[in-house]
Scaffold this active site. Structure first.
Site, PDB file in Angstrom:
ATOM      1  N   GLY A 187       0.839  -1.207   0.000  1.00 61.09           N
ATOM      2  CA  GLY A 187       0.000   0.000   0.000  1.00 61.09           C
ATOM      3  C   GLY A 187       0.867   1.247   0.000  1.00 61.09           C
ATOM      4  N   ASP A 219       7.201 -10.813   6.958  1.00 66.12           N
ATOM      5  CA  ASP A 219       7.039  -9.958   8.141  1.00 66.12           C
ATOM      6  C   ASP A 219       8.425  -9.427   8.473  1.00 66.12           C
ATOM      7  OD1 ASP A 219       6.773  -8.728  10.555  1.00 66.12           O
ATOM      8  OD2 ASP A 219       5.681 -10.369  11.522  1.00 66.12           O
ATOM      9  N   LEU A 220       8.623  -8.162   8.219  1.00 69.02           N
ATOM     10  CA  LEU A 220       9.960  -7.580   8.350  1.00 69.02           C
ATOM     11  C   LEU A 220      10.417  -7.463   9.800  1.00 69.02           C
ATOM     12  CD1 LEU A 220       9.443  -4.880   5.613  1.00 69.02           C
ATOM     13  CD2 LEU A 220      11.181  -6.667   5.499  1.00 69.02           C
ATOM     14  N   TYR A 253       8.826   7.581  16.854  1.00 71.54           N
ATOM     15  CA  TYR A 253       8.903   7.423  15.387  1.00 71.54           C
ATOM     16  C   TYR A 253      10.012   8.309  14.827  1.00 71.54           C
ATOM     17  CZ  TYR A 253       7.602   8.200  10.479  1.00 71.54           C
ATOM     18  OH  TYR A 253       7.619   8.334   9.109  1.00 71.54           O
ATOM     19  N   LYS A 287      -2.919   4.161  10.775  1.00 73.26           N
ATOM     20  CA  LYS A 287      -2.270   3.165  11.633  1.00 73.26           C
ATOM     21  C   LYS A 287      -1.731   3.834  12.906  1.00 73.26           C
ATOM     22  CE  LYS A 287      -1.196   0.360   7.635  1.00 73.26           C
ATOM     23  NZ  LYS A 287      -0.184   0.029   6.619  1.00 73.26           N
ATOM     24  N   ILE A 310       3.112   4.449  -0.305  1.00 68.85           N
ATOM     25  CA  ILE A 310       4.280   4.838  -1.104  1.00 68.85           C
ATOM     26  C   ILE A 310       4.933   3.617  -1.758  1.00 68.85           C
ATOM     27  CG2 ILE A 310       6.604   5.838  -0.950  1.00 68.85           C
ATOM     28  CD1 ILE A 310       5.488   7.644   1.349  1.00 68.85           C
ATOM     29  N   GLU A 359      -0.715  11.206   1.672  1.00 70.34           N
ATOM     30  CA  GLU A 359      -1.965  10.609   2.144  1.00 70.34           C
ATOM     31  C   GLU A 359      -1.989   9.120   1.835  1.00 70.34           C
ATOM     32  OE1 GLU A 359      -5.473  12.302   0.474  1.00 70.34           O
ATOM     33  OE2 GLU A 359      -6.756  11.517   2.047  1.00 70.34           O
TER      34      GLU A 359
HETATM   35  N1  LIG Z   1       2.626   8.862   4.660  1.00 71.58           N
HETATM   36  C1  LIG Z   1       3.404   9.843   5.070  1.00 71.58           C
HETATM   37  O1  LIG Z   1       2.945  10.960   5.318  1.00 71.58           O
HETATM   38  C2  LIG Z   1       4.881   9.637   5.221  1.00 71.58           C
HETATM   39  C3  LIG Z   1       5.691  10.762   5.432  1.00 71.58           C
HETATM   40  C4  LIG Z   1       7.060  10.604   5.568  1.00 71.58           C
HETATM   41  C5  LIG Z   1       7.612   9.335   5.505  1.00 71.58           C
HETATM   42  N2  LIG Z   1       6.816   8.249   5.317  1.00 71.58           N
HETATM   43  C6  LIG Z   1       7.478   6.944   5.266  1.00 71.58           C
HETATM   44  O2  LIG Z   1       7.136   6.297   4.054  1.00 71.58           O
HETATM   45  C7  LIG Z   1       7.181   4.888   4.230  1.00 71.58           C
HETATM   46  C8  LIG Z   1       5.888   4.279   3.693  1.00 71.58           C
HETATM   47  O3  LIG Z   1       4.798   4.816   4.417  1.00 71.58           O
HETATM   48  P1  LIG Z   1       3.319   4.896   3.831  1.00 71.58           P
HETATM   49  O4  LIG Z   1       2.838   6.253   4.066  1.00 71.58           O
HETATM   50  O5  LIG Z   1       3.252   4.307   2.502  1.00 71.58           O
HETATM   51  O6  LIG Z   1       2.583   3.955   4.915  1.00 71.58           O
HETATM   52  P2  LIG Z   1       1.512   2.794   4.767  1.00 71.58           P
HETATM   53  O7  LIG Z   1       0.508   3.140   3.724  1.00 71.58           O
HETATM   54  O8  LIG Z   1       1.049   2.547   6.160  1.00 71.58           O
HETATM   55  O9  LIG Z   1       2.388   1.556   4.240  1.00 71.58           O
HETATM   56  C9  LIG Z   1       3.349   0.969   5.074  1.00 71.58           C
HETATM   57  C10 LIG Z   1       3.891  -0.286   4.422  1.00 71.58           C
HETATM   58  O10 LIG Z   1       4.836  -0.875   5.331  1.00 71.58           O
HETATM   59  C11 LIG Z   1       4.504  -2.245   5.466  1.00 71.58           C
HETATM   60  N3  LIG Z   1       4.878  -2.802   6.755  1.00 71.58           N
HETATM   61  C12 LIG Z   1       4.637  -2.295   7.983  1.00 71.58           C
HETATM   62  N4  LIG Z   1       5.038  -3.164   8.924  1.00 71.58           N
HETATM   63  C13 LIG Z   1       5.533  -4.251   8.261  1.00 71.58           C
HETATM   64  C14 LIG Z   1       6.082  -5.487   8.674  1.00 71.58           C
HETATM   65  N5  LIG Z   1       6.209  -5.838   9.962  1.00 71.58           N
HETATM   66  N6  LIG Z   1       6.482  -6.363   7.724  1.00 71.58           N
HETATM   67  C15 LIG Z   1       6.338  -6.050   6.408  1.00 71.58           C
HETATM   68  N7  LIG Z   1       5.846  -4.906   5.953  1.00 71.58           N
HETATM   69  C16 LIG Z   1       5.441  -4.007   6.883  1.00 71.58           C
HETATM   70  C17 LIG Z   1       3.001  -2.309   5.270  1.00 71.58           C
HETATM   71  O11 LIG Z   1       2.615  -3.606   4.865  1.00 71.58           O
HETATM   72  P3  LIG Z   1       1.756  -4.660   5.728  1.00 71.58           P
HETATM   73  O12 LIG Z   1       1.039  -3.922   6.796  1.00 71.58           O
HETATM   74  O13 LIG Z   1       0.873  -5.304   4.703  1.00 71.58           O
HETATM   75  O14 LIG Z   1       2.774  -5.616   6.261  1.00 71.58           O
HETATM   76  C18 LIG Z   1       2.796  -1.291   4.155  1.00 71.58           C
HETATM   77  O15 LIG Z   1       3.019  -1.926   2.917  1.00 71.58           O
HETATM   78  C19 LIG Z   1       7.397   4.657   5.726  1.00 71.58           C
HETATM   79  O16 LIG Z   1       8.759   4.367   5.949  1.00 71.58           O
HETATM   80  C20 LIG Z   1       7.028   5.995   6.354  1.00 71.58           C
HETATM   81  O17 LIG Z   1       7.711   6.206   7.560  1.00 71.58           O
HETATM   82  C21 LIG Z   1       5.452   8.378   5.164  1.00 71.58           C
END
Ligand SMILES: NC(=O)c1ccc[n+]([C@@H]2O[C@H](COP(=O)([O-])OP(=O)(O)OC[C@H]3O[C@@H](n4cnc5c(N)ncnc54)[C@H](OP(=O)(O)O)[C@@H]3O)[C@@H](O)[C@H]2O)c1
Length: 297
Positions: free
Chosen positions: A82, A131-132, A227, A269, A84, A263
């Site tokens: 999902g 599962d990372l 975080y 989460k 990014i 977004e």
């Molecule tokens: N969204 C923002 O505003 C934002 C801003 C700055 C940085 N970021 C960074 O961008 C990255 C992606 O975030 P996102 O916004 O795309 O979040 P997201 O939609 O919540 O996606 C997070 C992804 O990480 C995976 N993940 C989490 N725990 C895991 C585990 N134990 N094993 C395997 N996969 C795991 C989830 O997959 P499953 O749950 O299916 O395992 C999901 O695919 C993160 O590093 C976040 O810190 C996000």
């Protein structure tokens, strides 16, 4: 997935060979997989405004000059179920790469793979359940990649999460969840990807860490403090990696990308007990009001 607040901070940390004459397959950052988020001409640590052809955008295949050399090579994208990670995986498949996308919710990646196939993208998305937070799972994944597809040429450490565990009263388990994925899994994947490149004499690989603006400043918002600490660790780990790659005299690159607010399911989460709060976070950002969750870059 939509990027809301302005921009990204992109730091390309490579350089072993920038002044030593190029690599086996070339070493120009603008031609790297980081093109998924970088734009040509962007220098280190420069805030980048949103692009009209941003990653995961649905404007059709993005013919990016210089991406041809990555065709049929293998990129690992963690957290591809999902947000990014899914957008990055899709963009790389559009460019003809073989992408192993991993996460726990593998069904989402299977759906995305089917979508990419029916769209006729030249690359392939290979879903992998991992599962990372479990090192055995990570090592098995690398070993499956080695036996089935030779190895990893690009590693995009994207998976990450935030839990609302404050420093004064948060749970240790919440801290561990963040630390295990945001810091340890990223480090294990980095090590394994480097070893995979080294054993195959791949000298132009790329390791890309999806950091955050929270890895560069601490917001006055208690639920993000731990975080933020994990993302500061990503800043240090990327710089340390750059130094070690340089010492190893390889042209493999290390890049850190630090988005502002995007977004995704991320805030849902973080605020899983209060989805309205999560939705309000994104609404506020869209209206240009800083929510404090993730600052504007
Ligand atoms: N969204 C923002 O505003 C934002 C801003 C700055 C940085 N970021 C960074 O961008 C990255 C992606 O975030 P996102 O916004 O795309 O979040 P997201 O939609 O919540 O996606 C997070 C992804 O990480 C995976 N993940 C989490 N725990 C895991 C585990 N134990 N094993 C395997 N996969 C795991 C989830 O997959 P499953 O749950 O299916 O395992 C999901 O695919 C993160 O590093 C976040 O810190 C996000």
């Amino acid at each position: 997935m939509r990027r809301i607040a302005g921009g990204l901070r992109v730091e390309s940390r490579s350089e072993a060979g920038r002044d030593s004459g190029g690599s086996r397959r070339g070493s120009d950052a603008s031609r790297s997989a980081a093109a998924a988020e970088e734009r040509p001409g962007v220098s280190s640590s420069t805030p980048v405004p949103p692009s009209s052809s941003e990653v995961g955008g649905r404007r059709g295949p993005m013919a990016r000059p210089g991406m041809e050399r990555w065709r049929d090579r293998l990129a690992l994208v963690t957290g591809a179920s999902g947000g990014i990670g899914a957008a990055v995986a899709r963009a790389l498949v559009q460019q003809g790469l073989k992408v192993v996308g991993c996460a726990r919710t593998v069904s989402n990646i299977e759906e995305l793979a089917a979508e990419c196939k029916s769209a006729g993208y030249p690359g392939t998305l290979i879903p992998y359940r991992c599962d990372l937070s479990n090192e055995e799972d990570i090592l098995s994944m690398f070993s499956a990649i080695r036996s089935q597809h030779s190895g990893v040429d690009i590693c995009i450490n994207n998976a990450g999460l935030a839990r609302p565990d404050t420093l004064l009263s948060g749970s240790t388990s919440g801290w561990k969840d963040m630390f295990n994925v945001n810091v340890l899994a990223l480090s294990i994947c980095t090590r394994e990807a480097y070893q995979s490149m080294k054993e195959r004499n791949v000298d132009d690989g790329h390791i890309i860490n999806i950091n955050s603006m929270s890895g560069h400043r601490v917001l006055p918002l208690s639920v993000t403090h731990f975080y933020s600490a994990t993302k500061y660790a990503v800043t240090a780990l990327t710089e340390g990696l750059r130094q070690e790659l340089r010492e190893a005299q390889t042209h493999i690159r290390a890049t850190c990308i630090s988005p502002g607010v995007v977004e995704t399911q991320f805030a849902f989460k973080l605020h899983d007990k209060d989805p309205e709060k999560a939705a309000a976070t994104y609404e506020q950002m869209k209206r240009g009001v800083g929510s404090g969750l993730v600052g504007r870059s």
